[in-house]
Every structure is written in structure tokens, then in C-alpha cells.
Design an enzyme around this catalytic site. Structure first.
Site, PDB file in Angstrom:
ATOM      1  CG  ASP A   1      -1.867  -1.182   1.253  1.00  0.00           C
ATOM      2  OD1 ASP A   1      -2.570  -1.409   0.256  1.00  0.00           O
ATOM      3  OD2 ASP A   1      -1.875  -1.885   2.273  1.00  0.00           O
TER       4      ASP A   1
ATOM      5  CG  HIS B   1      -1.130  -1.450  -7.641  1.00  0.00           C
ATOM      6  ND1 HIS B   1      -0.184  -1.965  -8.494  1.00  0.00           N
ATOM      7  CD2 HIS B   1      -0.776  -1.866  -6.406  1.00  0.00           C
ATOM      8  CE1 HIS B   1       0.709  -2.663  -7.797  1.00  0.00           C
ATOM      9  NE2 HIS B   1       0.353  -2.615  -6.538  1.00  0.00           N
TER      10      HIS B   1
END
Length: 423
Positions: free
Chosen positions: A12, A40
């Protein structure tokens, strides 16, 4: 030119955002490991996109995208992802998307098994995304998985299904007492979601080797970060694949090629989704404030991310594992509202100060050692040059660079494609 973009920490970090930014300089973008267990997030002039399986380069019209043999592909999820992008005006065709014939198919029973195991573990659970990732990688190494290329060999595939169904039901029914799967269910899954992919399936190793021979620039995109690597991460709270840059040529299908450049992505603070040790973690109001400021919720699951200050110990280790040549620092703008910032510069274990990341089993016994630095009290989202940044922000970047001993080349000051500063 072969470049890999990889995560330095727990995932992340903003890899998709940087792949989208830098892919304008590349001909090919390739995902080389993992499945749809992470997302993403990319924001551009078309809107906001969350990509779980497709490479982030798919949003660039002149970029070819590859899903490598190191991936595990939930073909039902992929069909939905492709549909949503097409509805948003994104072109997807066999010309700009290549799926490796050697990639493994994530099956519905893998997802069921993942959920059943988390339920069995109860309060000892790993924090799985319940997307079937660990079970499908287990099947791969047990040599009981289906590969994407088999979808083009329908008669042979049909002959394999009954034996695999019998074998998997030994686990679903015998171990968990759950409902089993059936030959009809599996064949329907392949027919509905697999056969439409036939024109996209190819030998991606051959494709990438030829692209390299022609002098094309290839960008390798990783999922998650170094601390989620199956071998070098915080095992067993890891993913089930190799997230490190060294695996990129292997997972892409070109182990004969060598990387020229590795760009490590790390946030200006720390975040972690799922279970496992997280030494510098904030709790209570401090955690809530930082989480809300950064909008820290998982792109794949929506789960609140655990948050904390920048962890230099974990980042140094991640940089070493990734062999990063330079760093892209993301979400610096999130810290704009804080008068003071903390940096975790070391851990303390049994009264001893540690500056190197320890064996994962020791992390629960470690305590963070914090250094406090001055923040900046102004919005930096409009900054586009180094000289635009406040001196306190520049000092913070320099301090992180010093702690990590790696050049910070890019600094993200917003989610939009052009919201970055090159240092």
C-alpha cells in the site's frame, strides 16, 4: 532498459500511482507476482481506478501490458475488472494485454478454502484478504493447479478436472466439513470466464524477450512490499509469493534478463493492512487522526489500515531486500497538518537498541524508539518543484534520506498524476 517498481514496506505504498506516472516513458509494463489480494489506486484525468490484477500501465494507450507466469489469476475477477475499465473508456485488447500461459488460475474452491481456514483460526487468523491466494499458491507447488494456457487445450483440460475435484473435496469436505465442488461447477467457471480470454493468452517470456531484443523499455510492477515477501517478510503474516525486485525477471518469464534499475516506493509514514507485528504502530486518537488524514483504507478490501510514523528500521531493511537504487516517497502532503512528526529510528529489545530489522519472531517484543522533528503548517499539494516545498518538509525528506541511506528522487504531494516533485 529494465526497471522494477517495488514496495519497501508492508504494501500500500503507492506503487500503482508511480507506475502510472512513470509508464509514459516505457513500452511495456508487466505484473510478475500475486493476485487480486491487493489494489493499486490510480487517479488521472479519466477518474479513479482501482486495479487488482491488471498492470497499472493499462491506463496508458501506447503501453503494452503483461500478466506474468508468477501471477495467480482469478479469471472471474479479471473479467469484471476488464469490463469496468472498458465502461470507463479504457482500451483493452490482445494487442495491449498479454496473459502468460504459465500463470495459475485462482479457483472458486481456493477462495472457499481461504475463508474456511480463517474461520477455523478464529482469533489466531492471519488477516487474509480471503481471495484464495495462499491456497492457490499451495496448489501450484503441490502440482495440482490449473494454468491459464490449459484454457486453449479444452479437451485435455476437461480430462484433468475430475481428478482435481476429487482431490480438493478431500480437503473441503473431509477437513472442513464443508460443501464440496463439482466437475460441472469447474467446467462452467472455465467456460464462462476462461474461454473468453483465449486471444489474450501467450508465451509472455518469448514476448518480453523479443521486446527487449528490439530495445523496448520494460517496467516491472510488484504487488505488496518487501515485508510481505514469503521468504524475507514478517512470516507467516506475508503474502504467498516473492514481492522482491530480484524475482521480477523470473515472475515475468524472462529469467535470462537482468534489471537495470530498481525504484523503491515508500510512504512518508507507515501503514499496514492485516495481522502481524507492526512495531511503530499508533493507537487511539493518534492512529485515527493519521488514518483519516491519509484515507487509509485497503484498496482491495476496504479494511482500515493500521498506521504509524515513518519506520526507518523497517525501511532500511526493505531497501536492502529490494536492492533499491532510488526512492519515490508518497503521500508527503498527508503530513501537512501536523505540527510535529515522529520518526522511528530504532527498536528496543530487552534493553538493547536495534538499528537493524530483527528476525520476525522477535518483533512482538520490540518497542519503537522515536525522534521528533518539526512539521510544516501549509498545504503542499500545489508544489511542483523542490524549491516550492517548505524548509521543514525538505528537512524531513533529508532526514529520511539520511536514515535510509538511499536517494529520494520523487516526492508525491497528491494523488493526481502530475502531483509530484522530482528532487
Amino acid at each position: 532498459m529494465l526497471t522494477s517498481i517495488v514496495g519497501i514496506n508492508w504494501g500500500d505504498e503507492g506503487k500503482g500511482r508511480m507506475v502510472d506516472l512513470l509508464s509514459s516513458d516505457y513500452d511495456v509494463v508487466c505484473r510478475y507476482q500475486g493476485g487480486n489480494n491487493a489494489g493499486h489506486t490510480v487517479i488521472n484525468e479519466r477518474g479513479k481506478f482501482i486495479l487488482n490484477l491488471l498492470p497499472s500501465g493499462i491506463l496508458r494507450e501506447n503501453v503494452a501490458c503483461v500478466m506474468g507466469p508468477g501471477m495467480v489469476v482469478d479469471i472471474r475477477h479479471l473479467a469484471g475488472e476488464m469490463r469496468r475499465l472498458r465502461e470507463a473508456g479504457v482500451k483493452i485488447s490482445p494487442e495491449n494485454l498479454k496473459i502468460s500461459d504459465r500463470a495459475v488460475v485462482t479457483m472458486p474452491y481456493n477462495v472457499a478454502q481461504d475463508c474456511l481456514e480463517e474461520e477455523r483460526l478464529a482469533d489466531k487468523k492471519f488477516g487474509s484478504t480471503k481471495r484464495g491466494i495462499a491456497p492457490v499458491y499451495a496448489d501450484k507447488y503441490l502440482k495440482k493447479a490449473f494454468r491459464i494456457g490449459e484454457l486453449k487445450e479444452w479437451d485435455r483440460l476437461k480430462k484433468r478436472v475430475p481428478d482435481i475435484v476429487d482431490w480438493k473435496n478431500l480437503t473441503l469436505q473431509g477437513a472442513y466439513g464443508a460443501e464440496g465442488t463439482s466437475v460441472e461447477e469447474i467446467l462452467h467457471y472455465f467456460e464462462q470466464f476462461g474461454l473468453p480470454l483465449s486471444d489474450y493468452i501467450t508465451d509472455t517470456g518469448l514476448y518480453l524477450s523479443e521486446a527487449h531484443r528490439q530495445g523496448k523499455k520494460i517496467l516491472f510492477e510488484a504487488q505488496l512490499g518487501a515485508l510481505r515477501d514469503i521468504d524475507f517478510g514478517i512470516y507467516p503474516y506475508t503474502s504467498s509469493s516473492n514481492t522482491i525486485a530480484a524475482y521480477a525477471p523470473i515472475g515475468a518469464g524472462v529469467p535470462n534478463l537482468k534489471l537495470d534499475r530498481t525504484i523503491g516506493i515508500m510512504k512518508a509514514y507507515s501503514t499496514c493492512v492485516g495481522e502481524g507485528p507492526f512495531t511503530a504502530e499508533y493507537f487511539g486518537e493518534k492512529a485515527h487522526t493519521l488514518r483519516e488524514a491519509g484515507g487509509e483504507y485497503g484498496a482491495a478490501t476496504g479494511r482500515p489500515r493500521r498506521v504509524g510514523p515513518f519506520d526507518a528500521v523497517a525501511s532500511r531493511y526493505g531497501i536492502r531486500m529490494q536492492g533499491a537504487d532510488e526512492i519515490a516517497l508518497t503521500k508527503l502532503d498527508v503530513l501537512s497538518g501536523f505540527k510535529e512528526l515522529e520518526i522511528c529510528t530504532a527498536y528496543r529489545l530487552d534493553g538493547k537498541k536495534l538499528t537493524e530489522f530483527p528476525f520476525p519472531d522477535l518483533l512482538d517484543s520490540c518497542e519503537p524508539v522515536f525522534e521528533t522533528v518539526q512539521g510544516w503548517n501549509r498545504d503542499i499539494s500545489a508544489c511542483r518543484k523542490k524549491g516550492d516545498l517548505p524548509k521543514e518538509a525538505l528537512a524531513y525528506i533529508a532526514r529520511l534520506e539520511e536514515e535510509c541511506a538511499c536517494k529520494i528522487r520523487y516526492v508525491s504531494v497528491g494523488a493526481e498524476r502530475d502531483a509530484f516533485v522530482e528532487m
